[in-house]
Design a protein around this motif. Structure first.
Motif, PDB file in Angstrom:
ATOM      1  N   ARG A   4       0.839  -1.208   0.000  1.00 34.39           N
ATOM      2  CA  ARG A   4       0.000   0.000   0.000  1.00 34.39           C
ATOM      3  C   ARG A   4       0.879   1.266   0.000  1.00 34.39           C
ATOM      4  NH1 ARG A   4      -4.636   2.424   0.452  1.00 34.39           N
ATOM      5  NH2 ARG A   4      -5.222   3.789   2.137  1.00 34.39           N
ATOM      6  N   GLN A   5       1.956   1.252   0.790  1.00 36.53           N
ATOM      7  CA  GLN A   5       2.871   2.393   0.836  1.00 36.53           C
ATOM      8  C   GLN A   5       3.515   2.628  -0.526  1.00 36.53           C
ATOM      9  OE1 GLN A   5       5.424   1.196   4.075  1.00 36.53           O
ATOM     10  NE2 GLN A   5       4.421   2.623   5.494  1.00 36.53           N
ATOM     11  N   ARG A   6       3.916   1.548  -1.188  1.00 34.95           N
ATOM     12  CA  ARG A   6       4.506   1.673  -2.524  1.00 34.95           C
ATOM     13  C   ARG A   6       3.511   2.260  -3.509  1.00 34.95           C
ATOM     14  NH1 ARG A   6       7.463  -4.055  -2.855  1.00 34.95           N
ATOM     15  NH2 ARG A   6       9.308  -3.533  -1.649  1.00 34.95           N
ATOM     16  N   GLN A   7       2.255   1.774  -3.435  1.00 37.01           N
ATOM     17  CA  GLN A   7       1.212   2.283  -4.330  1.00 37.01           C
ATOM     18  C   GLN A   7       0.996   3.770  -4.111  1.00 37.01           C
ATOM     19  OE1 GLN A   7      -2.011  -0.367  -3.347  1.00 37.01           O
ATOM     20  NE2 GLN A   7      -1.657  -1.637  -5.173  1.00 37.01           N
ATOM     21  N   MET A   8       0.980   4.207  -2.855  1.00 40.25           N
ATOM     22  CA  MET A   8       0.791   5.627  -2.549  1.00 40.25           C
ATOM     23  C   MET A   8       1.980   6.435  -3.040  1.00 40.25           C
ATOM     24  SD  MET A   8      -1.136   5.535   1.133  1.00 40.25           S
ATOM     25  CE  MET A   8      -1.247   7.313   1.222  1.00 40.25           C
ATOM     26  N   CYS A   9       3.188   5.907  -2.875  1.00 36.88           N
ATOM     27  CA  CYS A   9       4.394   6.590  -3.343  1.00 36.88           C
ATOM     28  C   CYS A   9       4.354   6.735  -4.867  1.00 36.88           C
ATOM     29  CB  CYS A   9       5.629   5.817  -2.902  1.00 36.88           C
ATOM     30  SG  CYS A   9       7.171   6.592  -3.387  1.00 36.88           S
ATOM     31  N   ILE A  10       3.983   5.670  -5.555  1.00 39.81           N
ATOM     32  CA  ILE A  10       3.879   5.718  -7.023  1.00 39.81           C
ATOM     33  C   ILE A  10       2.808   6.723  -7.432  1.00 39.81           C
ATOM     34  CG2 ILE A  10       3.172   4.391  -9.067  1.00 39.81           C
ATOM     35  CD1 ILE A  10       4.571   1.950  -7.689  1.00 39.81           C
ATOM     36  N   ARG A  11       1.670   6.708  -6.751  1.00 40.05           N
ATOM     37  CA  ARG A  11       0.590   7.642  -7.053  1.00 40.05           C
ATOM     38  C   ARG A  11       1.060   9.095  -6.870  1.00 40.05           C
ATOM     39  NH1 ARG A  11      -3.546   5.904  -3.581  1.00 40.05           N
ATOM     40  NH2 ARG A  11      -3.585   4.023  -4.824  1.00 40.05           N
ATOM     41  N   ASP A  12       1.794   9.366  -5.793  1.00 42.50           N
ATOM     42  CA  ASP A  12       2.322  10.716  -5.550  1.00 42.50           C
ATOM     43  C   ASP A  12       3.286  11.137  -6.654  1.00 42.50           C
ATOM     44  OD1 ASP A  12       0.858  10.906  -3.237  1.00 42.50           O
ATOM     45  OD2 ASP A  12       2.558  10.572  -1.886  1.00 42.50           O
ATOM     46  N   ARG A  13       4.153  10.224  -7.074  1.00 43.78           N
ATOM     47  CA  ARG A  13       5.114  10.544  -8.131  1.00 43.78           C
ATOM     48  C   ARG A  13       4.418  10.799  -9.458  1.00 43.78           C
ATOM     49  NH1 ARG A  13      10.207   6.594  -6.718  1.00 43.78           N
ATOM     50  NH2 ARG A  13      10.769   7.707  -4.819  1.00 43.78           N
ATOM     51  N   ILE A  14       3.382  10.023  -9.770  1.00 48.56           N
ATOM     52  CA  ILE A  14       2.616  10.236 -10.998  1.00 48.56           C
ATOM     53  C   ILE A  14       1.940  11.600 -10.950  1.00 48.56           C
ATOM     54  CG2 ILE A  14       0.569   9.478 -12.298  1.00 48.56           C
ATOM     55  CD1 ILE A  14       1.439   6.578 -11.610  1.00 48.56           C
ATOM     56  N   GLN A  15       1.363  11.957  -9.799  1.00 47.62           N
ATOM     57  CA  GLN A  15       0.706  13.254  -9.650  1.00 47.62           C
ATOM     58  C   GLN A  15       1.705  14.402  -9.835  1.00 47.62           C
ATOM     59  OE1 GLN A  15      -2.476  13.720  -9.532  1.00 47.62           O
ATOM     60  NE2 GLN A  15      -2.301  15.922  -9.413  1.00 47.62           N
ATOM     61  N   THR A  16       2.892  14.262  -9.270  1.00 44.27           N
ATOM     62  CA  THR A  16       3.936  15.284  -9.420  1.00 44.27           C
ATOM     63  C   THR A  16       4.345  15.414 -10.878  1.00 44.27           C
ATOM     64  OG1 THR A  16       4.747  14.860  -7.188  1.00 44.27           O
ATOM     65  CG2 THR A  16       6.276  15.931  -8.711  1.00 44.27           C
ATOM     66  N   LEU A  17       4.519  14.289 -11.548  1.00 44.30           N
ATOM     67  CA  LEU A  17       4.874  14.295 -12.965  1.00 44.30           C
ATOM     68  C   LEU A  17       3.784  14.942 -13.803  1.00 44.30           C
ATOM     69  CD1 LEU A  17       6.912  13.416 -15.119  1.00 44.30           C
ATOM     70  CD2 LEU A  17       5.733  11.200 -15.202  1.00 44.30           C
ATOM     71  N   ARG A  18       2.535  14.591 -13.516  1.00 46.18           N
ATOM     72  CA  ARG A  18       1.393  15.169 -14.242  1.00 46.18           C
ATOM     73  C   ARG A  18       1.349  16.684 -14.076  1.00 46.18           C
ATOM     74  NH1 ARG A  18      -3.288  11.743 -12.419  1.00 46.18           N
ATOM     75  NH2 ARG A  18      -2.815  10.112 -13.898  1.00 46.18           N
ATOM     76  N   SER A  19       1.536  17.144 -12.847  1.00 45.51           N
ATOM     77  CA  SER A  19       1.525  18.578 -12.560  1.00 45.51           C
ATOM     78  C   SER A  19       2.664  19.283 -13.293  1.00 45.51           C
ATOM     79  CB  SER A  19       1.643  18.806 -11.053  1.00 45.51           C
ATOM     80  OG  SER A  19       1.723  20.166 -10.755  1.00 45.51           O
ATOM     81  N   GLY A  20       3.845  18.675 -13.279  1.00 45.42           N
ATOM     82  CA  GLY A  20       4.985  19.254 -13.979  1.00 45.42           C
ATOM     83  C   GLY A  20       4.755  19.347 -15.474  1.00 45.42           C
TER      84      GLY A  20
END
Length: 169
Positions: A4-20
């Motif tokens: 679950r922690q890995r999934q949340m970390c991946i989700r956060d990174r995808i969101q950061t990439l999307r925003s960028g």
């Protein structure tokens, strides 16, 4: 669980990439080549960030006359990133109740200021973080003065001082 922690970390990174990516595309659009559009983009970002937090966010001084102040794509990008850094830090660390983004013009100098009423920080104790270094570096890259104010239990603020006669080049 670790999964679950890995999934949340991946989700956060995808969101950061999307925003960028959205910011990158936005910066390339010549319709946004002025201070007003840059500040409206920043206001939209901050509203989204603070919407589901305990921090009440307001803006002051973003007026139509700022449309006449041209900014290059590089200047817009660095201004956005400077204040995104300040906004994210406020959300993560400040425990503030209120935050404000204000624009104040004094003849040819415009001050862009993000402030909060949180716990503040001691700049001397911020050696490991990249945030303050990034703000300083980005301000230098676009040739604007900056100031970072913070006092324990009295909030913090990041200000950028733009000499409008030098922008847009």
């Amino acid at each position: 669980s670790i999964r679950r922690q890995r999934q949340m970390c991946i989700r956060d990174r995808i969101q950061t990439l999307r925003s960028g990516m959205r910011d990158f595309i936005w910066v390339l659009d010549p319709d946004n080549d002025n201070l007003y559009e840059t500040l409206m983009r920043l206001k939209e970002f901050a509203n989204g960030i603070f919407e589901f937090s305990q921090i009440h966010f307001t803006t002051k001084g973003i007026d139509d006359h700022l449309k006449s102040i041209a900014l290059s794509g590089n200047q817009r990008r660095h201004l956005l990133l400077i204040f995104k850094e300040a906004i994210n830090n406020s959300l993560k660390y400040s425990t503030a109740q209120n935050a404000q983004f204000a624009v104040v013009q004094n003849e040819e100098i415009i001050e862009l200021k993000f402030s909060d009423d949180g716990i503040g920080f001691e700049k001397e104790n911020q050696k490991n973080g990249q945030g303050l270094k990034n703000i300083k570096s980005r301000a230098e890259k676009i040739g604007v003065e900056h100031a970072i104010f913070s006092e324990k239990n009295k909030g913090s603020a990041v200000s950028i001082f733009i000499n409008i006669t030098h922008m847009g080049n």
